[in-house]
Design a protein around this motif. Structure first.
Motif, short mmCIF file in Angstrom:
data_model
loop_
_atom_site.label_atom_id
_atom_site.label_comp_id
_atom_site.label_asym_id
_atom_site.label_seq_id
_atom_site.Cartn_x
_atom_site.Cartn_y
_atom_site.Cartn_z
N ALA A 107 59.59 50.01 53.45
CA ALA A 107 58.71 48.85 53.44
C ALA A 107 58.72 48.21 52.06
N THR A 108 58.33 46.94 52.02
CA THR A 108 58.19 46.21 50.78
C THR A 108 56.71 45.91 50.56
N VAL A 109 56.21 46.30 49.39
CA VAL A 109 54.80 46.09 49.06
C VAL A 109 54.71 44.95 48.04
N PHE A 110 54.07 43.87 48.44
CA PHE A 110 53.85 42.74 47.55
C PHE A 110 52.51 42.98 46.85
N MET A 111 52.58 43.30 45.58
CA MET A 111 51.42 43.82 44.84
C MET A 111 50.96 42.81 43.79
N THR A 112 49.66 42.65 43.68
CA THR A 112 49.15 41.85 42.57
C THR A 112 49.07 42.73 41.33
N GLY A 113 49.20 42.09 40.17
CA GLY A 113 49.09 42.84 38.93
C GLY A 113 47.71 43.45 38.77
N ARG A 114 46.69 42.76 39.26
CA ARG A 114 45.33 43.29 39.17
C ARG A 114 45.20 44.57 39.98
N TRP A 115 45.88 44.64 41.12
CA TRP A 115 45.87 45.86 41.94
C TRP A 115 46.52 47.01 41.18
N ALA A 116 47.65 46.72 40.54
CA ALA A 116 48.35 47.75 39.76
C ALA A 116 47.49 48.24 38.60
N ASP A 117 46.74 47.34 37.98
CA ASP A 117 45.84 47.75 36.90
C ASP A 117 44.71 48.63 37.41
N GLU A 118 44.24 48.35 38.61
CA GLU A 118 43.14 49.13 39.19
C GLU A 118 43.61 50.49 39.70
N TYR A 119 44.82 50.54 40.25
CA TYR A 119 45.34 51.76 40.86
C TYR A 119 46.72 52.11 40.28
N PRO A 120 46.80 52.39 38.99
CA PRO A 120 48.12 52.60 38.37
C PRO A 120 48.87 53.82 38.90
N LEU A 121 48.16 54.89 39.23
CA LEU A 121 48.84 56.08 39.74
C LEU A 121 49.47 55.80 41.10
#
Length: 280
Positions: A107-121
């Motif tokens: 699958a391809t996950v289109f991620m916002t940078g804010r999401w990555a900052d909130e859930y880095p692990l």
């Protein structure tokens, strides 16, 4: 009709195989991070800009190149939702990622940078798992046009930097090989937005099947909508956000075995783009 026997069998097969989204994944060779100019030989497939130099837009793969389908999941979180997350609202969906792993669904996950900052692990775990690829969904999930589902808007002069800020967030989380694909928040774009993103070298990725999972609570209805809409080469848009799409994981447990029974093979967006580019 959704075949509940297959659904039950698939659910039983999950069992102990389900693991947390943040669990370490097997390492794999890193892809080069997207750059504004140039292209290394190992660079992921992209579409060339149009004759006017605008960012190319990809909606689906070839209809005649076998029964392939790409499930895509938007990991949405806007720049101003930190307070809601602090109060306990969950914008992630580790159970969904675990189910995709258990069912062996690329699958391809289109991620916002804010999401990555909130859930880095979780971002790092997804990004380092060869089953998945991470693509860009902006940093802030602000709209790139006016009048886009009530989303706040990002000004034209900040569109490029918003995309680059998201890639920087991915790198902070440990994702060094995010794909050069971009999905506009809300799917809203115009000529000005396509022109603003041309220097980033991304391919804009839309979809041809809307799952209807946003804020849906009936997983069977979501599954039906996907199963009725999928054609060879389809790109399905879904969401990886518990608070905004609580029925998605259950729907996936139905969608996957049903499509496989029809002869479909699940692929990442990169494979569809490679196939489409090969037919040009």
């Amino acid at each position: 009709m959704i075949i509940r026997v297959r659904q039950a069998a698939a659910a039983c097969a999950l069992g102990a195989a389900l693991t947390a989204c943040g669990a370490p994944a097997a390492p794999h060779a890193a892809r080069p991070a997207p750059t504004a100019t140039g292209a290394a030989p190992s660079r992921p497939p992209t579409l060339a800009p149009g004759p006017t130099g605008l960012t190319p837009v990809f909606k689906n793969g070839p209809r005649t190149d076998g029964r392939t389908v790409a499930l895509t999941f938007d990991a949405d979180m806007t720049a101003d939702e930190g307070a809601r997350a602090a109060r306990g609202e969950r914008f992630d969906n580790p159970q969904l990622i675990a189910t995709l792993r258990a069912l062996r669904v690329p699958a391809t996950v289109f991620m916002t940078g804010r999401w990555a900052d909130e859930y880095p692990l979780q971002a790092r775990s997804i990004g380092r798992d060869p089953l998945f690829e991470i693509a860009n969904h902006s940093y802030s999930h602000y709209a790139f046009t006016g009048d886009c589902y009530g989303l706040p808007t990002v000004s034209e002069d900040r569109m490029r930097s918003d995309v680059e800020r998201a890639y920087a967030a991915f790198r902070r989380a440990g994702v060094t090989d995010a794909m050069p694909y971009f999905r506009f928040p809300g799917g809203c774009y115009d000529r000005a937005a396509l022109k603003a993103l041309t220097p980033t070298g991304v391919t804009a990725v839309q979809w041809d099947v809307v799952s209807g999972d946003a804020f849906a609570t009936d997983s069977d209805a979501v599954a039906r909508q996907v199963l009725q809409g999928v054609r060879p080469g389809s790109v399905v848009v879904m969401h990886c956000t518990r608070s905004a799409a609580p029925a998605t994981e259950r729907a996936v447990r139905t969608i996957v075995p049903e499509l496989r029974a029809k002869g479909y093979r699940f692929v990442k967006v990169s494979e569809l783009i490679r196939s489409a580019d090969g037919q040009r």
